[in-house]
Write a protein that holds these residues in place. Structure first.
Motif, PDB file in Angstrom:
ATOM      1  N   TYR A   1       0.837  -1.196   0.000  1.00 58.40           N
ATOM      2  CA  TYR A   1       0.000   0.000   0.000  1.00 58.40           C
ATOM      3  C   TYR A   1       0.871   1.244   0.000  1.00 58.40           C
ATOM      4  N   LEU A   2       0.644   2.085  -0.985  1.00 57.65           N
ATOM      5  CA  LEU A   2       1.403   3.326  -1.131  1.00 57.65           C
ATOM      6  C   LEU A   2       0.589   4.497  -0.607  1.00 57.65           C
ATOM      7  N   SER A   3       1.147   5.224   0.339  1.00 59.47           N
ATOM      8  CA  SER A   3       0.527   6.443   0.856  1.00 59.47           C
ATOM      9  C   SER A   3       1.436   7.600   0.485  1.00 59.47           C
ATOM     10  N   ARG A   4       1.048   8.364  -0.547  1.00 60.31           N
ATOM     11  CA  ARG A   4       1.933   9.405  -1.086  1.00 60.31           C
ATOM     12  C   ARG A   4       2.127  10.562  -0.119  1.00 60.31           C
ATOM     13  N   ASN A   5       1.115  10.864   0.695  1.00 62.08           N
ATOM     14  CA  ASN A   5       1.233  11.879   1.743  1.00 62.08           C
ATOM     15  C   ASN A   5       1.723  13.223   1.222  1.00 62.08           C
ATOM     16  N   TYR A   6       1.057  13.722   0.171  1.00 60.60           N
ATOM     17  CA  TYR A   6       1.348  15.069  -0.301  1.00 60.60           C
ATOM     18  C   TYR A   6       1.058  16.076   0.806  1.00 60.60           C
ATOM     19  N   ASP A   7       1.623  17.252   0.657  1.00 60.57           N
ATOM     20  CA  ASP A   7       1.280  18.349   1.549  1.00 60.57           C
ATOM     21  C   ASP A   7      -0.064  18.913   1.091  1.00 60.57           C
TER      22      ASP A   7
END
Length: 467
Positions: free
Chosen positions: A245-251
């Motif tokens: 699972y990829l969580s990109r967590n952009y601002d």
């Protein structure tokens, strides 16, 4: 004593029964309109429609009916309460009938008698009320409310129990037990109930309990944690021999999402400002006639990255309402509220000036509601993750306002706002904007504070305070 109440014979057919119930009322509403079209409006047209034209009108009405019912929840039979279901249907039908009446006038380039369309709307109301009553009784007979075993940790989850009890037609907390009783004991005891309601318990024990429920075919309802929201909104990658699972967590949002969102804010915000400008004049005159004070009220709120800005609202209270008391919550019978202010608050028209904040770039049409810095500071002490809401601009309406209630706790509003931030799309913004009119006049979505009540905002109602 066996506490199971669910009728397992009909459980496999629940979706089919819901679909059939929805199909019946949709076809009835469609038939009522089509009868009016064929027997009144089409006959009074200068040039009447024939076979293909009539089928085109019928298809257009049916498509819009399905679209708005899906949007406003008119098809959520077996889930919504009686009056909520009726309200969801009628807001869709009223909107569509107005649209089709205007369409007839534009097609024929002359005014037509609105009486038949009003008769259609009234007939729809009566038929929907009868259908919702009959289907509710039928559905309750086939699927009685479920008796649940509530599993809690150190706290007995009184708020969760109270929420469940508001849907006495669907669920009942038959018994509560602590997770300290042990996983195996809880699983054995749950077998005499219709399911387990897993409260906010430690993640390790919760995961074990969920696995055991799955192994034993026990229905389970789980209260998600913030980490669950983040995981659920991640992207699944299948590039290895195990799921990832990829969580990109952009601002906040990606740059292209921010650009499109800002463009939509400018276009729709500007259009709404033009359409509502007559209300600005009427409300300003009403406030001036009441106490001759300023029309607008400015208050500090938080937006993206914790930036403080001045929010615009129509003044609903006496001048300097907080001068002596400080920032306190306003009760329903608060003497500081102006007579016109009660109307503005009930209809949410006091929020209209925030369209100016949107055009300035302080806010967006959709996003987490902006909180007061003083209150945000208190909440963040109890819930450090509350700052996650500040990854995007504050909004005039939001996911928590549509799917939550006015008195939804800060922690649960945070979960809803994170769901929006992590799942953002232009379509979601448009959907939430279209759904906003529905919640404006729903009492459960607008109920405020009891007078004089002041509790920890992380644990109770917290959205708006004074003004």
């Amino acid at each position: 004593m066996n506490e199971k109440t669910g009728n397992s014979r009909f459980e496999p057919y629940k979706r089919l029964i819901k679909f059939a119930g929805s199909a019946v009322i949709v076809l009835v509403e469609f038939a009522v309109y089509f009868y009016a079209w064929m027997n009144w409006y089409n006959k009074s047209m200068t040039i009447a429609f024939y076979r293909r034209g009539n089928w085109l009108i019928a298809g257009e009405y049916l498509v819009l009916l399905l679209f708005f019912h899906r949007m406003y929840g008119g098809l959520r039979v077996g889930i919504y309460r009686y009056w909520n279901l009726v309200y969801s249907h009628m807001i869709s039908v009223v909107a569509i009938n107005i649209f089709f009446y205007v369409q007839v006038v534009l097609f024929d380039k002359k005014m037509h008698d609105p009486g038949p369309m009003l008769a259609v709307t009234l007939a729809d109301l009566i038929l929907v009320m009868l259908w919702a009553w009959a289907f509710k009784r039928f559905y309750s007979f086939l699927f009685p409310r479920k008796h649940l075993l509530l599993v809690h940790s150190d706290y007995p989850m009184f708020q969760l129990r109270n929420r469940i009890e508001t849907r006495e037609d669907k669920y009942e907390i038959a018994k509560t037990v602590s997770i300290d009783l042990g996983i195996e004991e809880i699983v054995e005891e749950s077998k005499i109930y219709d399911g387990i309601l897993i409260g906010d318990i430690p993640a390790e024990q919760r995961n074990k309990l969920m696995k055991r429920c799955y192994a034993e075919n026990i229905r389970s309802y789980t209260v998600p944690k913030i980490s669950d929201i983040l995981l659920r909104t991640s992207t699944e990658l299948n590039i290895f021999d195990a799921p990832l699972y990829l969580s990109r967590n952009y601002d906040g949002l990606a740059w292209d999402q921010r650009a499109v969102k800002r463009l939509m804010d400018m276009l729709l915000g500007g259009a709404l400002l033009c359409l509502t400008s007559p209300f600005f004049l009427l409300i300003a005159a009403a406030i001036k006639c009441t106490d001759k004070g300023p029309v607008f009220y400015l208050q500090e709120r938080l937006t993206k990255d914790g930036r403080v800005f001045k929010i615009y609202k129509f003044r609903t209270m006496v001048v300097d309402a907080e001068k002596k008391s400080g920032p306190v919550k306003a009760g329903d019978k608060d003497p500081r509220i102006l007579p016109v202010g009660r109307v503005l608050r009930a209809s949410r028209l006091d929020e209209l000036p925030q369209l100016l904040n949107i055009l300035k770039g302080d806010m967006s049409l959709v996003g987490p509601r902006p909180e007061r810095p003083e209150l945000a500071k208190i909440i963040t002490k109890n819930i450090p993750e509350f700052e996650y809401r500040l990854k995007v601009k504050a909004g005039l309406t939001g996911y928590a306002q549509i799917y939550g209630k006015y008195c939804t706790t800060s922690y649960d509003k945070l979960k809803l706002d994170l769901t929006y931030i992590r799942n953002y799309s232009v379509w979601m913004d448009l959907k939430l904007i279209l759904m906003t009119p529905k919640v404006l006049f729903m009492k459960e979505s607008t109920e405020g504070f009891e007078e004089g009540k002041w509790e920890d905002p992380a644990l109770t109602c917290q959205e708006e305070t004074v003004q």
